[in-house]
Design a protein around this motif. Structure first.
Motif, PDB file in Angstrom:
ATOM      1  N   THR A  69     -12.065   0.349  -4.692  1.00 28.01           N
ATOM      2  CA  THR A  69     -12.936   1.506  -4.883  1.00 28.01           C
ATOM      3  C   THR A  69     -12.137   2.792  -5.050  1.00 28.01           C
ATOM      4  OG1 THR A  69     -14.698   2.847  -3.900  1.00 28.01           O
ATOM      5  CG2 THR A  69     -13.145   1.816  -2.371  1.00 28.01           C
ATOM      6  N   HIS A  75     -19.429   5.220  -1.106  1.00 33.32           N
ATOM      7  CA  HIS A  75     -19.788   3.944  -0.486  1.00 33.32           C
ATOM      8  C   HIS A  75     -20.257   4.156   0.945  1.00 33.32           C
ATOM      9  CE1 HIS A  75     -18.752   0.919  -3.474  1.00 33.32           C
ATOM     10  NE2 HIS A  75     -17.653   1.602  -3.763  1.00 33.32           N
ATOM     11  N   ILE A 188     -20.128  -2.448  -4.378  1.00 37.26           N
ATOM     12  CA  ILE A 188     -21.301  -1.823  -3.766  1.00 37.26           C
ATOM     13  C   ILE A 188     -21.960  -2.783  -2.784  1.00 37.26           C
ATOM     14  CG2 ILE A 188     -23.601  -0.902  -4.209  1.00 37.26           C
ATOM     15  CD1 ILE A 188     -22.472   0.164  -6.889  1.00 37.26           C
TER      16      ILE A 188
END
Length: 303
Positions: A69, A75, A188
């Motif tokens: 990420t 997040h 995700i």
């Protein structure tokens, strides 16, 4: 999500299967809800959901590189809202029939339509207005008849928690809209489940139940069902467009009704039967614009 492969029949079957698996997850949570704290249920559900999802990502060669990420704070916000929504959802299903808790979850796209206008500056269309009005009418039909007669059994609290869960889920998925431009679906989903497991674990000092074999098995199954349901929904949206899958929301709600009747001896209420077409019609209107259909697909994929 992968490029759409036109296999609509397979997509529809997988959508129906995902609804059955989600219902199985909620049935397991409700079955232990009298003895197992919500935080403990969230932990086990999240921990064991990781197993099928990681295996799925490995088969697709998306793990571990797919969970890298560039937006950890994004997040954190999405996962925090999603974890809070899971706590509220499990608390609601402990107080309500599975069918009613599932129906209240259908408010998520409507809250997203409102959030899109208030937070993202999207235009307020007649479709959105009609969807909001129908959804509010459906909620009123569902909850008002029982409030006076059942004020002492936690039903009103269950309705409030169910609506709160839908609101928090909508907030989480509005966050998904922003981070999905740079983040993969694998990352995700993975970080949401990881954060939810850690949030559940954080409730350990508050006191967890000593589980017997049946309770432990049900909690493990809740995670496996939840993870498998996520995979089935992912594949359903790969094989068929969200607009083609939307009518099968009605079938997805058949499973909770049957579960309440067969497993818990709870008959379907007249309020539920009246609220069902109103709320799902409201969801359909809120999702009718092309952009709304895409948001509904993302909601189904992440919940």
């Amino acid at each position: 999500m992968d490029h759409l492969e036109e296999r609509p029949t397979m997509g529809i079957l997988l959508r129906v299967l995902s609804g059955l698996l989600f219902t199985g997850m909620l049935v397991c949570i409700k079955a232990v809800s009298d003895d197992v704290p919500v935080g403990q249920s969230v932990f086990f559900r999240s921990l064991f959901a990781l197993l099928p999802i990681v295996i799925f990502l490995l088969l697709r060669r998306e793990f571990p590189h797919g969970v890298a990420t560039r937006r950890p704070l994004g997040h954190a916000l999405r996962s925090g809202l999603g974890a809070a929504a899971m706590f509220a959802s499990f608390a609601a299903v402990a107080l309500l029939p599975v069918a009613e808790a599932t129906l209240l979850a259908q408010l998520t796209p409507v809250f997203m339509a409102i959030g899109g206008v208030l937070l993202l500056g999207e235009r307020f269309s007649l479709y959105r207005a009609g969807g909001i009005i129908l959804a509010v009418a459906g909620v009123a039909v569902l909850i008002l008849p029982g409030l006076n007669a059942s004020s002492g059994n936690g039903q009103a609290t269950g309705y409030a928690l169910g609506a709160l869960s839908a609101l928090l889920t909508a907030g989480a998925l509005l966050t998904v809209r922003r981070i999905s431009r740079t983040e993969t679906a694998a990352s995700i989903a993975f970080y949401f489940i990881l954060v939810a497991a850690l949030a559940g674990l954080a409730t350990l000092p508050l006191g967890w139940a000593a589980l017997n074999r049946v309770e432990f098995a049900l909690l493990v199954l809740s995670g496996l069902f939840g993870g498998a349901a996520h995979i089935a929904m992912t594949l359903a949206l790969r094989y068929a467009e969200a607009s083609r899958l939307a009518p099968f929301e009605y079938i997805a709600l058949v499973w909770p009704v049957l579960a309440d009747w067969v497993l818990f001896g709870i008959p379907v209420s007249s309020g539920f039967l009246l609220a069902l077409p109103l709320m799902l019609s409201g969801v359909a209107l809120a999702a009718m614009e092309g952009r709304r259909l895409k948001l509904t697909a993302r909601w189904l994929l992440r919940r």
